[in-house]
Design a protein around this motif. Sequence first.
Motif, short mmCIF file in Angstrom:
data_model
loop_
_atom_site.label_atom_id
_atom_site.label_comp_id
_atom_site.label_asym_id
_atom_site.label_seq_id
_atom_site.Cartn_x
_atom_site.Cartn_y
_atom_site.Cartn_z
N GLU A 9 -0.49 -0.41 -4.33
CA GLU A 9 -1.92 -0.12 -4.21
C GLU A 9 -2.07 1.36 -3.86
OE1 GLU A 9 -4.00 -2.69 -1.58
OE2 GLU A 9 -3.34 -4.51 -2.59
N ASP A 23 -13.92 -2.56 -2.82
CA ASP A 23 -13.90 -2.48 -1.37
C ASP A 23 -14.81 -3.50 -0.69
OD1 ASP A 23 -12.76 -0.74 0.83
OD2 ASP A 23 -14.89 -0.87 1.38
N THR A 79 -5.01 4.70 -3.49
CA THR A 79 -6.45 5.00 -3.38
C THR A 79 -6.76 6.20 -4.28
OG1 THR A 79 -5.97 6.36 -1.48
CG2 THR A 79 -6.74 4.14 -1.04
N GLU A 80 -8.05 6.45 -4.44
CA GLU A 80 -8.44 7.55 -5.32
C GLU A 80 -7.91 8.90 -4.84
OE1 GLU A 80 -12.70 6.92 -5.80
OE2 GLU A 80 -12.36 7.60 -7.84
N ASP A 126 -6.98 0.80 -4.99
CA ASP A 126 -7.46 0.18 -3.76
C ASP A 126 -8.80 0.79 -3.32
OD1 ASP A 126 -7.46 -1.44 -1.56
OD2 ASP A 126 -5.68 -0.58 -0.61
N ASP A 127 -9.56 0.04 -2.55
CA ASP A 127 -10.79 0.52 -1.91
C ASP A 127 -11.76 1.15 -2.89
OD1 ASP A 127 -9.50 -0.27 0.35
OD2 ASP A 127 -8.91 1.73 0.97
N ASN A 177 0.84 -1.22 0.00
CA ASN A 177 0.00 0.00 0.00
C ASN A 177 0.86 1.25 0.00
OD1 ASN A 177 -2.93 -0.95 0.56
ND2 ASN A 177 -1.65 -2.15 1.95
N THR A 234 -15.44 3.35 -2.28
CA THR A 234 -15.60 4.11 -1.03
C THR A 234 -15.46 5.61 -1.24
OG1 THR A 234 -13.27 3.78 -0.55
CG2 THR A 234 -14.81 2.29 0.51
N SER A 255 -15.10 7.21 -6.68
CA SER A 255 -15.23 6.14 -7.66
C SER A 255 -15.69 6.70 -9.00
CB SER A 255 -16.25 5.10 -7.19
OG SER A 255 -15.93 4.72 -5.89
#
Length: 692
Positions: free
Chosen positions: A545, A598, A547-548, A575-576, A513, A579, A582
């Motif tokens: 990984e 997620d 995230t947005e 990742d995720d 991550n 949540t 998106s």
Amino acid sequence: MLHSAAYSFAYQQILVLIAGAVCLFGTWVGMRHFARARATDGATRHGWLFMASVGTGAALWASTFISILALDPLLTSGFEPVATGAVLVIAVISCLVGFEIGSRHFTLAPEAGGLVMGCGVLAMHFVALKAWHIQGSFEWNAYAVAITFVLGLGLSALAVNRANRPVTRWCRHGAAIVLAFMICVMHYSLTAAASMAPDASVSLPSYLLPANLLAVAVVSAVLLVMGSGFSTYIIDLRARTESADRIHQLSFNDSMTGLPNRIAFNERLAFDAAEAHEKAHKLAAFSIDLDGFKDINDLYGHGAGDLLLIEAAERMRKQLAGGEFLARQSGDEFLALATSGNYPHDAQAFAERISRAFAEPFTVQGHAVDLTASIGFSLFPTDTPERDQLLSNAKLAMQRGKSTRQGSICAYSREMDDSARKRRALARDLDHATERDELMLYYQLQTSLNDGKICGAEALMRWKHSKFGMISPGEFIPLAEETKAIMEMGEWALRAACRDAAIGNIPGTVAVNLSPVQFGREDLAEMIHGILMETGLSPSRLEVEVTESTIMSDQSRGLHILRKLKAMGITVAMDDFGTGYSSLATLHAFPFDKIKLDQTFVKRLPHDAAAAAIVRTVLALGESLHMPVLAEGIETEAQWDFLAQAGCAKGQGFLFARPVAVAQLPTVIEAAARFVREPAPATAAAPETVAA
Ligand code: C2E
Ligand code: MG
Ligand code: MG
């Protein structure tokens, strides 16, 4: 002089009344000054304390002598001049010390200050009686003297207690009444304690101040008290009017929303706090923070964000009633004040009113946008007697409320300080976690859903704190991101994961991550390259990984770094997913190698129709963008079956394996062999796998 009992009694009552009245007025003025002293600080506070002590001291002095004269008004008597002056000095000094201690913040400060004043009053009576020479003789009753002591101390403590712990605006007057009552009580208990017998043979020394001269001095003292009280009242009133004008001038300084700015807020806070002190009101300070405003700014642009702020400010302003004040701190943070009488629930009601201003959706570029505000508040002086602390309390309450639920209203409580302190201590320890070898990596297997074979593992950080034991990443990662300790920790995690994979401890790819904060360093790609060289791991076996929020916070830089990584042959997973925003735009902006769906949706499978629909949509999206989907949080065979049939390529969850330390990995891999099954012919994707 002829000594008439009837006259004496009548005079006595009148003099006691006068003593009480002088004391009442003098101490009332004194208490006003004392209230101002408590509401200010620095040199101003000392000035007010001095005024309060002179006023109250002079009143006590005058009333002590009047009440002594009232013991037997027609008796020929006189007072020693030096001792008489000394009584005034004792009065002023004991008031000064008593008030000073009384306005401190330790637990029994008011009562301790009152006891000091009580001792002063007793000392005054003692010296004054010593200074009083009568043409006759005294006798004292020891019991009555003892009662006088107890009453004097007790009532002084009560008076300062009332002045310092006001419950209603009348308490300040209550303090003056208690002091006046004390003077009368002292008089009567002394009358009971002393018996005087006139004796014409006693001759009074010639240097004594005659009683009538003392009466003049007493009247002057009363006038002095009245004069000083009145003049300071006028000065204070003028100063406060000027300050109110100043606040008004500063009031419209935030040109965008038209609300008062932070400086005006501070002035108003000082003003309202002083007023609340004096009138024994409660004052509530509020911290109001719009939720998710940053995302709206990112999504619709700053112009739209500004318009939204203007409308939010206007809606909140419309909710204001008398005694309420709203200001803009900065960005999407607002501050408010509400004088709430003595009802703490007024503050809650005000916060609810502000919250209601957000009930209707806002319109941004033709779209209806729901916006909420998280509100925290703290009460003065209940939560803190320091006005600077008041705002920090309100902010702490707001952050605490926001962290559990956006749009919440949260009142400050003392436990919040404790947990904030714990958080700060944890943050300090976190700085040394890497060098103290307290970090470790757990690995969770990733499985190909089609045939149940292991295809890789995700590295998940753990912190073994020397005192608190194992702390979950949900708790320490956000903290590390705040303090930027994640930079060093993230580098450590990458190095450790690559080394473990390179020496053959991990099957297939190892996923690590990356925090958005790590994207703050220019040389992130170079750093990762260095680690790969150092550990000898092939780039194709490393997956990062993100995230947005990594892409959202600084699009161009984030994408630039990701492209470099991809060019090196490293795979990149989103990742995720599901949540954050998106948004299609994010997926479109960068060719991710994998979408990690997620666990919130997976958890509700297979029976929840809405979750099932969302999962199918994401799978279809992944297919059309050629990005395989990995489902997180698979806990049951039913979830696996659903996902496998819906065409989801990979999965990860407690069903297949819990995250474990590298030493336990072989056992977990062995146990996972039971999930291997015949590939279902219907599934489209057949991802690369490694043997378990
Ligand atoms: P994540 O990257 O989404 O990691 C998956 C989390 O889901 C892990 O929590 C994992 O233990 C948990 N999990 C996996 N399968 C299941 C399941 O079947 N049921 C349930 N209820 N949970 C499951 P963990 O280890 O507590 O990590 C939490 C988050 O902390 C991670 O979420 C990740 O965002 C972050 N994190 C962990 N390690 C690192 C790291 O080295 N660097 C950074 N920047 N963040 C990390
Ligand atoms: Mg992850
Ligand atoms: Mg995740």
